[in-house]
Write an enzyme that holds these catalytic residues in place. Structure first.
Site, PDB file in Angstrom:
ATOM      1  N   TYR A 268      35.256 -52.076  38.262  1.00  0.00           N
ATOM      2  CA  TYR A 268      34.880 -53.174  39.149  1.00  0.00           C
ATOM      3  C   TYR A 268      35.900 -53.313  40.275  1.00  0.00           C
ATOM      4  O   TYR A 268      36.981 -52.741  40.199  1.00  0.00           O
ATOM      5  CB  TYR A 268      34.658 -54.479  38.403  1.00  0.00           C
ATOM      6  CG  TYR A 268      35.779 -54.942  37.497  1.00  0.00           C
ATOM      7  CD1 TYR A 268      36.767 -55.805  37.976  1.00  0.00           C
ATOM      8  CD2 TYR A 268      35.825 -54.555  36.170  1.00  0.00           C
ATOM      9  CE1 TYR A 268      37.774 -56.256  37.154  1.00  0.00           C
ATOM     10  CE2 TYR A 268      36.834 -55.005  35.331  1.00  0.00           C
ATOM     11  CZ  TYR A 268      37.810 -55.846  35.829  1.00  0.00           C
ATOM     12  OH  TYR A 268      38.799 -56.294  35.014  1.00  0.00           O
ATOM     13  N   HIS A 318      40.190 -50.116  38.519  1.00  0.00           N
ATOM     14  CA  HIS A 318      39.795 -50.051  39.925  1.00  0.00           C
ATOM     15  C   HIS A 318      40.011 -48.636  40.440  1.00  0.00           C
ATOM     16  O   HIS A 318      40.900 -47.946  39.993  1.00  0.00           O
ATOM     17  CB  HIS A 318      40.659 -51.008  40.756  1.00  0.00           C
ATOM     18  CG  HIS A 318      40.718 -52.380  40.190  1.00  0.00           C
ATOM     19  ND1 HIS A 318      39.585 -53.108  39.891  1.00  0.00           N
ATOM     20  CD2 HIS A 318      41.754 -53.162  39.852  1.00  0.00           C
ATOM     21  CE1 HIS A 318      39.945 -54.274  39.405  1.00  0.00           C
ATOM     22  NE2 HIS A 318      41.247 -54.336  39.366  1.00  0.00           N
TER      23      HIS A 318
END
Ligand code: NAG
Ligand code: NAG
Ligand code: NAG
Ligand code: NAG
Ligand code: NAG
Ligand code: NAG
Length: 342
Positions: A268, A318
């Site tokens: 995400y 990430h």
């Protein structure tokens, strides 16, 4: 009769064209003043402005360029969706099924947790007004500084430049006290999640980025009874930020950043890229400070001395490389400017 009508139509068209051209030139005279003129460039520049004018007879802002103007770069136009609402408010506080399912999986939240009730509880405590950040328009040129936490800010002396912006967005644990010369002293908006919370001055808007239902429940608790002190790490039981100024990043906007801008890279989006894409939607001009590694390739924070700290980029949650490709591409299209520091 038909001939007269046709002539009238011609005159009408001519007058209309004259009026549009005049207003067009008045509108754009100021942007062209600094240009070095050559016929070919002039024509290209003119047709570019003319396209823009036809598309936006009413410009979205008063800067020489407005971020939200489309029609120049397909890469940008494919990703930027101006109808997406960045903040949660009383009127948009629900998630479509697919957004809900995606959001629940972010931090592996299994059981549905009364999300609708949580939204209602939340907006009985904080304002939930409809997009207080979007009130811009043709008469405004809103300049924003998005300040990341990279060690490349050290000895950059960017403080004054950063403070000269209308909005200054910071994130996570970022301090300013003691670092003013390099990072500035002004903050208008500060993005956090419960695990990265820091106390803020009363005139700063906190923007909570919720990655799970419990983040919203934590906020409610932290402003009232103080029952939650642990998520996956200890979190503050009580917070003292100004509740009138609390804003919530919309989970659907997190998904939009993930789908549209990150093309589903990483698990995400980071707070950094979430701040950048938010700024594209609420600002007319964006300058980035404190993003990326320092000149020696270290990814530490500016307030830390240990250069190997802050290596979040390598956690796999990430995709730091993809995210920095997005910001570099935005810069190469002149949508934002990146100040690389030292
Ligand atoms: C833009 O976002 C809206 C929802 O806010 C959505 O309905 C629409 O399909 C999106 N447009 C594109 C091109 O993705
Ligand atoms: C959304 O999900 C619920 C429960 O999973 C289901 O009952 C409902 O039909 C779904 N709605 C749509 C529009 O898919
Ligand atoms: C939550 O509210 C939305 C509309 O506001 C509704 O569509 C949805 O079904 C509700 N979900 C639950 C679980 O009650
Ligand atoms: C916010 O308050 C501080 C003092 O707490 C003040 O120095 C600063 O100028 C204020 N900032 C804004 C943007 O009003
Ligand atoms: C959270 O609170 C409980 C009791 O209310 C206490 O036992 C526990 O140690 C606290 N945890 C942390 C991390 O402070
Ligand atoms: C971003 O990545 C693409 C594909 O790997 C590459 O072609 C492009 O040059 C990169 N852009 C920047 C600005 O780094």
């Amino acid at each position: 009769m038909a001939a007269i009508k046709k002539k009238r139509l011609k005159v009408f068209t001519f007058v209309l064209l004259l009026v549009s051209l005049t207003s067009f030139f008045l509108n754009y005279a100021h942007t062209t003043a600094t240009y070095t003129w050559f016929p070919k460039q002039m024509v290209m520049h003119f047709s570019e402005h003319f396209k823009r004018f036809m598309k936006y007879p009413q410009r979205p802002c008063s800067c020489s360029q407005c971020i939200s103007e489309t029609g120049f770069a397909p890469w940008f136009d494919e990703r930027f969706n101006h109808t997406m609402q960045p903040l949660l408010n009383r009127q948009n506080a629900f998630l479509e099924n697919d957004t809900y399912t995606w959001w629940m999986k972010l931090q592996r939240e299994r059981t549905p947790k009364r999300l609708n009730e949580t939204f209602m509880d939340l907006f009985s405590i904080i304002p939930g007004d409809v997009d207080p950040l979007l009130q811009k328009g043709p008469l405004i040129c809103r300049r924003c500084a998005v300040v990341g936490n990279s060690g490349n800010l050290k000895e950059s002396h960017y403080g004054k430049d950063i403070d000269s912006h209308d909005f200054v967005l910071r994130m996570n644990r970022a301090p300013t006290a003691g670092f003013e010369v390099d990072v500035g002293r002004k903050t208008t908006h500060h993005l956090v999640y419960p695990e990265s919370f820091r106390e803020l001055a009363g005139n700063v808007s906190m923007i909570l980025v919720p990655f799970k239902t419990m983040d919203l429940q934590w906020l409610i608790s932290a402003l009232t009874k103080g029952t939650i002190n642990f998520t996956y790490v200890p979190v503050p039981r009580k917070i003292h930020v100004n509740r009138e100024k609390i804003l919530i990043y919309h989970p659907a906007f997190i998904k939009y950043v993930f789908d549209s801008w990150l093309q589903a890279h990483g698990r995400y989006p980071s707070t950094g890229i979430l701040s950048v894409i938010l700024s594209l939607h609420i600002c007319d001009k964006v300058d980035l400070y404190g993003f990326g590694a320092d000149s020696k390739g270290n990814w530490h924070h500016y307030w830390e001395n240990n250069p190997s700290a802050g290596a979040f980029r390598k956690t796999g949650v990430h995709d730091g490389d993809f995210e920095s490709n997005v910001t570099s591409t935005l810069a190469s299209l002149n949508k934002i400017r990146i100040f690389k520091g030292r």
